[in-house]
Design an enzyme around this catalytic site. Structure first.
Site: not given
Lengths: 624, 174
Positions: A25, A87, A207, A185
């Site tokens: 992850d 990211k 999420d 994810e």
């Protein structure tokens, strides 16, 4: 090349060695690595027992970069060289980063479209920074599992576009990882949750991570995890809550323009306050201002909730859109699974409960569930569970299309189409005698080119001169199971062909990646040629074993004597070189064998698919 | 499995309009299980590439078969009616379309736009369902010309549904 394992889908035909596989992850604020050991998936801790690795990299002159907790500890004293939340920069161009709340100076280079951050160790791209995080996780996994990883599954936000996915894959390549799959994810979370709870029916996964938001609707039925729709925002997360709180703190302190060090201290104080307010009504704040003074204040939950309310409203619209696209009413949702650290915030839970009319499921560890789901999928894809029932059916998050006359986008693959998917559409020429056609590939929902994301441009040349509208150019879009796009174009009357694997406009070129691989410290002492030969030999031996087993099992049934002889001769050619020292020759031998066995492969797969769906009478499916 | 098979044959279904959506979904999961590239993760490149083709074909077939409008168009195309788009001169139908369009344009300015839009969407869905029902009987009876007209009408409604959904999203974002 294990031809063996396709003899009968879902059935193993030979015992095989357990392959080391891991799920990663790669998060905005922190990252994790997990693996399946003795049948149980769990995240792997570092030597001090910590499971989370802060996604922070600090660069210094002439030394290897620091990654994780050590880097984080230096964020406030060395902000210029310490990169956080990288990211958010993945797959993005300089122009797009202007409003990304970036704390670093970007450097443009002449020979590349990729923006870079200036550090003491030189300019680095987001892909390289991410690769450092992946290397740290790789080292941790290899130490825990006792050897080299055969492959990894890396998770990405479901709403990542093609450029962001490609950038993630490039980072993995730089880190020396074999990527079995990019996995969304929320899908990874649904997998871990579904297997753990033995859930069936429709679920929603909410999420909210450090920097990205996804909402996916899935149908779980007998081991099949079918994503019905996904929606989200790749620039919305807990980081933004910190920013809101940080702005409030800055306002309270009266500091007009904080220097970089103070800005980092404010951000860290804001994050700590947010976390503390999850189970307290108010939090005391103390902040060193840098001029010797200290500011003290109190942040109540009420004020905090008022600050973040606008962010939460931004998550609710994608929820409704995903429900609409999935054609699911909120009453049909059996459970809402909360994922990502930001879902610990009580207001997030309240708003989600209001929207879905039910209390969300908060029993799973929102930080670790994604990595655990990725580890389960990695175990399957590495071939350790050939008899498994589990299957993930995912979708593409954003529509894909081509630019047409007038700056409009013609959608070729709509959002939420199940992947893999292939779709073709015919276009024609605009002018008499036109011999080339420029194709501009776009991703997004809006009608105008300017409002969509430009993925790539390529040209089809050699179209025979005809009157306008006479040529027929068929453009085919194919999206693989990673959600990555390939585009090909063909003029139908002449067969003129052009093809690209989409390399995003803001992506690293193959050449740049090769150069980085060569330059990297880890590879300096590694004999690349010896390694390539070893890999080719392993692959070659596997190909031989596989074809032998396949011929033994099904050669009689599917091949004429001539066809069989052709495969046997390609097999002998490969066998003769596989123990030699030419990696290239071995690769060519494998390719020749694959080509010779192509029809055999198709016949066997068609037969096994027929077998898998046999035993069903046609009239069982008809309705009067 | 044969890539040249039509979608009905691929799914083992008779070539007709009526089908049970639950059974179609169950069949899709079986076919996906047999063709998805993940099932061939450890296989050779050639096999994985072929699996991607098979799985993409299965996905496209499912998308077409599960949507009544797409399914009807596909049935008519198999029957050689590809590219035929009859224009409807059913005046009452065209008047109704104009009414619905006006109502959609005005929904935003009503006191409660969300409620007005929800009412309108219900009407649109009900009328589309009625046309789908007649389309079903026309296809079963082999009345090709009538079925083509119904398909054209349904396309009008599909466009309205899309515009209503876009407006709904817009209202939510405000």
């Amino acid at each position: 090349m294990a031809l063996l394992q396709i003899a009968e889908p879902g059935q193993s035909t030979a015992p095989h060695q357990h392959r080391r596989a891991a799920g990663i992850d790669l998060g905005t604020t922190h990252s994790l690595v997990a693996s399946v050991r003795s049948g149980t998936a769990d995240t792997l801790p570092d030597m001090l027992g910590r499971h989370l690795l802060p996604s922070v990299v600090r660069y210094g002159r002439g030394v290897a970069p620091q990654v994780g907790w050590d880097a984080l500890a230096h964020a406030a004293v060395d902000p210029a060289n310490t990169i956080q939340s990288v990211k958010r920069l993945m797959g993005r161009g300089s122009a797009e980063l202007e409003d990304a709340h970036l704390h670093h100076a970007l450097v443009e280079s002449e020979d590349s479209t990729v923006p870079r951050i200036a550090t003491a160790a030189g300019a680095v791209s987001a892909v390289e920074v991410s690769a450092e995080i992946l290397k740290a996780l790789r080292a941790r996994a290899e130490a825990s599992l006792g050897g080299e990883l055969a492959g990894v599954v890396i998770t990405v936000p479901a709403y990542f576009d093609d450029a962001q996915r490609q950038a993630t894959k490039d980072a993995a390549r730089l880190a020396g990882l074999n990527v079995l799959r990019l996995l969304n994810e929320p899908t990874a979370a649904a997998l871990a949750y579904g297997l753990d709870q033995r859930a069936e029916g429709v679920i929603a996964v909410y999420d909210l991570g450090g920097g990205t938001f996804d909402l996916s609707i899935l149908r779980l039925e007998r081991g099949v995890f079918e994503v019905l729709a996904t929606a989200g925002d790749t620039a919305l997360g807990g980081d933004d809550m910190d920013r809101m709180v940080g702005a409030w703190i800055a306002e309270q302190t009266g500091v007009a323009d904080a220097d970089a060090g103070l800005a980092v201290r404010i951000r860290h104080a804001a994050r700590a306050a947010k976390e503390a307010l999850s189970d307290r009504e108010a939090v005391e704040l103390a902040l060193e201002l840098g001029d010797g003074g200290t500011w003290r204040g109190t942040l109540t939950r009420e004020t905090f909730e008022a600050l973040i309310e606008p962010l939460l409203r931004k998550t609710l619209a994608p929820c409704r859109r995903a429900l609409r696209d999935a054609d699911i009413r909120t009453e049909e949702v059996a459970d809402v699974v909360m994922v990502g650290g930001a879902t610990r915030v009580p207001l997030v839970r309240r708003r989600v409960a209001e929207l879905f009319g039910r209390a969300p499921h908060v029993d799973i560890d929102p930080d670790r569930v994604v990595a655990i789901g990725a580890a389960i999928q990695a175990d399957v894809l590495a071939g350790n569970k050939p008899d498994g029932e589990m299957l993930l059916l995912d979708v593409i998050p954003l529509s894909l299309g081509l630019e047409t006359m007038g700056g409009l986008v013609e959608k070729i693959i709509p959002r939420n189409a199940s992947i893999p998917v292939a779709r073709a559409q015919d276009f024609t020429t605009f002018k008499d005698g036109q011999t080339a056609m420029a194709l501009h590939v776009l991703q997004g929902e809006r009608e105008l080119v300017a409002d969509c994301r430009s993925l790539a441009r390529f040209e089809l040349r050699g179209i025979p001169a005809m009157v306008a509208g006479a040529a027929r150019i068929r453009v085919t879009f194919q999206v693989d199971a990673d959600g990555l796009l390939g585009v090909s174009a063909q003029e139908l009357s002449t067969g003129v062909h052009a093809e690209i694997q989409v390399r995003p406009s803001y992506g690293l070129s193959d050449g740049e990646i090769e150069r980085m691989l060569h330059d990297s410290i880890e590879h300096a002492g590694d004999d690349l040629a010896a390694r390539a030969l070893r890999e080719a030999q392993v692959e070659g031996r596997r190909a031989l074993e596989a074809v032998d087993a396949a011929l033994d099992a099904d050669g009689e049934a599917f091949l004429s004597p001539d066809e069989r002889a052709a495969i046997a001769s390609a097999r002998e050619a490969l066998a003769a070189r596989v123990e030699g020292d030419g990696a290239r020759a071995i690769k060519q031998g494998i390719e020749a064998l694959e080509k010779a066995a192509e029809l055999f492969v198709e016949r066997r797969m068609n037969a096994s698919v027929r077998a898998a769906i046999a035993g069903r009478r046609v009239d069982e499916f008809s309705q009067d | 499995m044969d890539l040249a098979q039509d979608y009905f044959a691929l799914f083992g279904l008779p070539r007709r309009f009526a089908l049970d959506p639950e059974a179609l979904a169950a069949r899709y999961r079986e076919l996906a299980r047999a063709t998805h590239p993940d099932r061939y993760a450890a296989a050779a490149d050639a096999e994985r590439r072929y699996a991607v083709q098979l799985a993409a074909r299965v996905n496209e077939a499912y998308r077409t078969l599960k949507d009544p409008l797409e399914r009807a168009r596909y049935l008519l195309a198999l029957d050689g009616a590809d590219g035929e788009h009859p224009t409807t001169c059913d005046t009452a139908f065209l008047m109704r379309q104009m009414e619905l369009r006006e109502a959609l344009a005005e929904a935003r300015d009503t006191p409660d736009p969300c409620a007005a839009l929800a009412d309108l969407e219900r009407e649109i869905r009900a009328e589309a369902a009625a046309i789908t029902a007649s389309l079903a009987s026309e296809l079963e009876a082999g009345e090709r010309e009538a079925a083509l007209v119904s398909v054209t009408k349904l396309q009008f409604y599909r466009k309205l549904e899309q515009e209503a959904a876009a407006l709904e999203a817009e209202l939510e974002d405000e």
